[in-house]
Structure formats: structure tokens, C-alpha cells
Design an enzyme around this catalytic site. Structure first.
Site, PDB file in Angstrom:
ATOM      1  N   LYS A  33       0.833  -1.204   0.000  1.00 23.57           N
ATOM      2  CA  LYS A  33       0.000   0.000   0.000  1.00 23.57           C
ATOM      3  C   LYS A  33       0.867   1.254   0.000  1.00 23.57           C
ATOM      4  CE  LYS A  33      -0.994   1.558   4.036  1.00 23.57           C
ATOM      5  NZ  LYS A  33      -1.513   1.761   5.410  1.00 23.57           N
ATOM      6  N   SER A  34       1.874   1.244   0.872  1.00 24.92           N
ATOM      7  CA  SER A  34       2.684   2.452   1.049  1.00 24.92           C
ATOM      8  C   SER A  34       3.484   2.772  -0.210  1.00 24.92           C
ATOM      9  CB  SER A  34       3.616   2.275   2.251  1.00 24.92           C
ATOM     10  OG  SER A  34       2.843   2.199   3.429  1.00 24.92           O
ATOM     11  N   SER A 176       3.882  10.090  10.863  1.00 22.95           N
ATOM     12  CA  SER A 176       4.976  10.334   9.915  1.00 22.95           C
ATOM     13  C   SER A 176       4.436  10.794   8.568  1.00 22.95           C
ATOM     14  CB  SER A 176       5.771   9.039   9.706  1.00 22.95           C
ATOM     15  OG  SER A 176       4.947   8.065   9.074  1.00 22.95           O
ATOM     16  N   GLU A 319       2.299  -0.278  12.634  1.00 21.28           N
ATOM     17  CA  GLU A 319       1.226  -0.984  11.922  1.00 21.28           C
ATOM     18  C   GLU A 319       1.311  -2.501  12.106  1.00 21.28           C
ATOM     19  OE1 GLU A 319       1.577   0.347   7.839  1.00 21.28           O
ATOM     20  OE2 GLU A 319       3.277  -0.958   7.445  1.00 21.28           O
TER      21      GLU A 319
HETATM   22  O1  S3P Z   1       3.365   6.524   5.004  1.00 22.94           O
HETATM   23  C1  S3P Z   1       2.812   5.420   5.060  1.00 22.94           C
HETATM   24  O2  S3P Z   1       2.629   4.730   4.031  1.00 22.94           O
HETATM   25  C2  S3P Z   1       2.395   4.907   6.369  1.00 22.94           C
HETATM   26  C3  S3P Z   1       2.917   5.463   7.515  1.00 22.94           C
HETATM   27  C4  S3P Z   1       2.551   4.988   8.872  1.00 22.94           C
HETATM   28  O3  S3P Z   1       1.662   5.944   9.419  1.00 22.94           O
HETATM   29  P1  S3P Z   1       1.863   6.655  10.854  1.00 22.94           P
HETATM   30  O4  S3P Z   1       3.135   7.393  10.837  1.00 22.94           O
HETATM   31  O5  S3P Z   1       0.658   7.524  10.972  1.00 22.94           O
HETATM   32  O6  S3P Z   1       1.880   5.533  11.857  1.00 22.94           O
HETATM   33  C5  S3P Z   1       1.905   3.617   8.838  1.00 22.94           C
HETATM   34  O7  S3P Z   1       1.393   3.284  10.091  1.00 22.94           O
HETATM   35  C6  S3P Z   1       0.819   3.560   7.785  1.00 22.94           C
HETATM   36  O8  S3P Z   1       0.225   2.292   7.760  1.00 22.94           O
HETATM   37  C7  S3P Z   1       1.425   3.800   6.407  1.00 22.94           C
HETATM   38  C1  PEP Z   2      -2.235   2.994   9.882  1.00 22.71           C
HETATM   39  C2  PEP Z   2      -2.555   2.382   8.743  1.00 22.71           C
HETATM   40  O1  PEP Z   2      -3.086   2.954   7.636  1.00 22.71           O
HETATM   41  P1  PEP Z   2      -3.139   4.436   7.054  1.00 22.71           P
HETATM   42  O2  PEP Z   2      -2.300   4.417   5.820  1.00 22.71           O
HETATM   43  O3  PEP Z   2      -4.583   4.668   6.759  1.00 22.71           O
HETATM   44  O4  PEP Z   2      -2.596   5.363   8.111  1.00 22.71           O
HETATM   45  C3  PEP Z   2      -2.364   0.917   8.603  1.00 22.71           C
HETATM   46  O5  PEP Z   2      -2.502   0.424   7.463  1.00 22.71           O
HETATM   47  O6  PEP Z   2      -2.082   0.232   9.603  1.00 22.71           O
END
Ligand code: S3P
Ligand code: PEP
Length: 430
Positions: A33-34, A176, A319
Site C-alpha cells: 500500500k505504502s 509520519s 502498523e
Molecule cells: O506513510 C505510510 O505509508 C504509512 C505510515 C505509517 O503511518 P503513521 O506514521 O501515521 O503511523 C503507517 O502506520 C501507515 O500504515 C502507512
Molecule cells: C495505519 C494504517 O493505515 P493508514 O495508511 O490509513 O494510516 C495501517 O494500514 O495500519
């Protein structure tokens, strides 16, 4: 304002299948996803068309594709690989963020470059997720925003077609993604962008590293040599075809099944080097008693019969907490998961949700403002609430392997980051 999505009819609970023996499966996971959502944003900002190959085809990434299309890019997400042709960024547009943190934090800094008004909203639960860092930063940069003084979704952004850029100081201790979102678009601001963080430590640093890596791969100059300060120089974002790695955080429930059932699970195409937070599973599952090996055919996790309790700071890899909490509830000894206060602003307040739902099955979980203490106890079946959180559904599935009668309230929440969790879970169980 676009009207919020009507609430869905109550889902039929999903009976989490108990394991009938050790699992032995190869589980091929879709893209991260990221990585997918960063690749899409960079492709929309780029100087030519490009392809995002092996993207994640799930709710969060389809919402990103729709947002970028609404803002003027042509995103063809009809095939297995997605083609992005950047267009002039323009409003008027309406962006549905769903419950996706990446959409609500990455798109507004890009929309600020659009000519016209852009309305942002999302699911009911998205309206309580922290947005302050992004909204304040954009205002400091001269972007006009109306949020009714709430500091959350919904809000309206009035793009002027350009952003001067410069320097902003934000408190990114809640997410972040505030930093990542600003950096992703910053090279397209006239003066580039310097983001300074002031406050409690920023969580999920690997995700910022991922942003920096992907920007550099697109030809953007980024200076991250000073802790808590990131500088992107102004300049073009180079179009580049990206092949998305499998979603390593999405692998967590499947790998956990190897520990719970004393089985074996292989995830193919596990990268040797990656910025994905999910790579930390190799060390964390080893600490919990698994035998973990990176083989030519993928990452192999074997259960050894023991599941040790875990004492870990998960600030960087928050996560992963839900599935690790599920394992901890089934472990041989107590666990403490620390540094995770920011999870209270995730899809739901994950600390309270995990404690409430595991305890409802007979568990013994206590929460502090930023940690969970989990003492394993014999669990019984019952309804496992999911709070619209994909990873809470994963927890119900993992517990259900060992505890008969677990009913996952709404397994469709998993479509946020996996198109077919139930199908993959069935493959896992043979
Ligand atoms: O940049 C990203 O793709 C993500 C950053 C993180 O968020 P947080 O920093 O809010 O925890 C993570 O938990 C999230 O699932 C995805
Ligand atoms: C925190 C999460 O998602 P989001 O990208 O919506 O912040 C996650 O997938 O655990």
C-alpha cells in the site's frame, strides 16, 4: 462539501476458521500500500507518463487513483499494471479519502498545486484522524484552507496553481505521514521545501525513509542528514516505471499463522533490502520463537511449537502491532508492546480496540497511554469487533486459528489493503 458516505448495512460476521493442523502454504501477497500510493503521487507529479507495475488493487490505492484522476491526471487502473499520465493539476475536484491516511495526508500538498477548489472528506472515522501537521504547514505556505476550525476532515482547499514553498515547522509526532505528504510534493514548490519537526519523536521513521528513497529514485534532491529536518530541492519529478514490492505488513497475519499452528508459511518475492516497516517481522517473529529464513523462494517462517512473549518498542513499525498483539495473546508468557501511542489516531484507537476485543474473548490486556500489556489466558469464542479497521480483522482471524467460535464482526474491512483476504486465508488453511 461532498456528503459523507452513508453508513454501510451491518455486515454478517465471518466465522474465523480454526486450524485443523499445521499450515503449510505459499502465500503470494499483492503490492505494498505504502509503495503503491507514493508511486501514484510521484507519477502524477512527474514530467512524463509512467507505469506502476504490480500495484496493490485495494480500497486505499483505488481512492488514491481516483483522487489523482479528479485532480487532472489520467490514471488507468483497469489492468494488472496501472498507467499514469500526468495532467495539469486542476480543480474543482472532490477527493474521497475513505479511511486512508496516505490519501488524506499525501493529496492535500499536491492539491495545493492545482488551480481551483478541492474539497476533501472521507469516512466518518476519517474525520477524527489527526491532520493538524498538514493543514498548518499548508497554511504557513500561504495555501487557503477552510476546515471550520476543526483541524480535521472535511476541509476545502483553494489551490492557486503554485506554491512558493520555503520552510515549515510542524509537530509530526501524531503521524509520519505529515512529513511524507509534504516532501512528496515539495520539489514542485517554487522554492522547494524544508520540513522541520518539533515535538515528541516522529513515529514510523521507515516510512519517511521510503518517501526519501522514492523521491531520490525520481531524481529529486533530498537532504535528510539532520535528524528531524528534511529538505527537498525544487526541480522536476522524473517519470519512472516502478515495480511494487509485496505488502510486507499485509503478510503479518499469514506469517503469524505459522507460529500459531506450528506450521510453515512462505511469502515469495520478499525483498532482500527494503524500507517497508513489515520487514521488521523477520526479527520480531524470531524473538517470538519462530524460525525465519530468507530463501531464494521467499521468506520462510516456521513455527517451533513455542510462542514467546514479546517486549518490544514498536514506535517505528506501529502498523505491525495488531497482529503481534494477537500472537502475544496466544503466547507462553506476557508481552509489553511499547511506543505505540500514535496508534490511537490510526483507523481506530487501536490500543483500546485491541484491549477491549481480546478481553471480550477472555483475555487479559491492559493499556497505558502508549503501550499494551498482554498476559495470555485461555480464550473463548465470541464476536470480535473490527471498528472498520483491516488489521483488527486480521487479529480476529489469527486468534480464530486457535480459538473455536471467533466471529469477526466485519471481515470486509480487510479490503482497505487486500482485495481478497478471505480467499487468501482459505488458501493458507488449504
Ligand atoms: O506513510 C505510510 O505509508 C504509512 C505510515 C505509517 O503511518 P503513521 O506514521 O501515521 O503511523 C503507517 O502506520 C501507515 O500504515 C502507512
Ligand atoms: C495505519 C494504517 O493505515 P493508514 O495508511 O490509513 O494510516 C495501517 O494500514 O495500519
Amino acid at each position: 462539501m461532498p456528503a459523507p458516505a452513508p453508513s454501510a448495512p451491518a455486515a454478517t460476521p465471518w466465522p474465523a476458521p480454526p486450524a485443523t493442523g499445521p499450515v503449510d502454504a505459499v502465500v503470494r501477497l499483492p503490492g505494498s500500500k505504502s509503495v503503491t500510493n507514493r508511486a501514484l503521487v510521484l507519477a502524477a507529479l512527474a514530467d512524463a507518463p509512467s507505469v506502476v507495475a504490480k500495484p496493490l488493487p485495494a480500497r486505499d490505492t483505488r481512492l488514491m487513483a481516483a483522487a489523482l484522476s479528479a485532480l487532472g491526471s489520467a490514471v488507468d487502473a483497469s489492468g494488472e499494471d496501472w498507467a499514469v499520465t500526468p495532467g495539469r493539476l486542476r480543480g474543482p475536484a472532490a477527493v474521497d479519502c475513505g479511511l486512508a491516511g496516505t490519501v488524506m495526508r499525501f493529496v492535500p500538498p499536491l492539491a495545493a498545486l492545482a488551480d481551483g477548489t478541492v474539497e476533501f472528506d472521507g469516512d466518518e472515522r476519517a474525520r477524527v484522524r489527526p491532520m493538524g501537521g498538514i493543514l498548518e504547514a499548508l497554511r504557513t505556505l500561504g495555501v487557503r484552507l477552510e476546515d471550520g476550525g476543526r483541524g480535521t476532515l472535511p476541509f476545502t482547499l483553494h489551490g492557486q496553481g503554485r506554491v512558493r514553498g520555503g520552510e515549515v515547522t510542524i509537530d509530526a509526532s501524531a503521524s509520519s505521514q505529515f512529513v511524507s505528504g509534504l516532501l512528496l510534493s515539495g520539489a514542485r514548490y517554487d522554492e522547494g521545501l524544508t520540513v522541520r519537526h518539533a515535538g515528541e519523536p516522529v513515529p514510523s521513521l521507515p516510512h519517511i525513509e521510503m518517501t526519501v528513497d522514492m523521491l531520490r529514485a525520481a531524481g529529486v534532491t533530498v537532504d535528510d542528514t539532520t535528524p528531524d529536518v528534511w529538505r527537498v530541492e525544487p526541480g522536476p519529478v522524473r517519470a519512472r516505471d516502478v515495480v511494487v514490492e509485496p505488502d510486507l505488513s499485509g503478510a503479518a497475519p499469514f506469517l503469524a499463522a505459522a507460529l500459531v499452528t506450528q506450521g510453515r508459511v512462505v511469502v515469495p518475492d520478499w525483498p532482500e533490502r527494503t524500507t517497508q516497516a513489515g520487514d521488521a517481522l523477520r526479527g520480531l517473529l524470531t524473538d517470538m520463537g519462530a524460525s525465519v529464513q530468507l530463501l531464494p523462494e521467499g521468506l520462510e517462517v516456521r513455527g517451533t511449537g513455542r510462542v514467546f512473549g514479546l517486549d518490544a518498542d514498536l514506535h517505528d513499525v506501529g502498523e505491525l502491532t495488531p497482529v503481534l498483539a494477537a500472537l502475544a495473546a496466544l503466547a507462553d508468557g506476557p508481552s509489553t508492546l511499547r511506543g505505540i501511542g500514535h496508534l490511537r489516531g490510526h483507523e481506530t484507537d487501536r490500543l483500546t480496540a485491541l484491549a477491549t476485543e481480546i478481553n471480550a474473548l477472555g483475555g487479559d490486556v491492559t493499556e497505558t497511554p502508549d503501550s499494551l500489556h498482554i498476559r495470555p489466558r485461555p480464550l473463548h469464542g465470541g464476536l470480535f469487533g473490527t471498528y472498520d479497521d483491516h488489521r483488527l480483522a486480521h487479529v480476529g482471524a489469527v486468534l480464530g486459528l486457535a480459538v473455536p467460535g471467533v466471529l469477526v464482526e466485519d471481515v470486509t474491512t480487510t479490503t482497505k489493503t487486500l482485495p481478497d483476504f478471505v480467499g487468501l486465508w482459505a488458501t493458507l488453511l488449504g
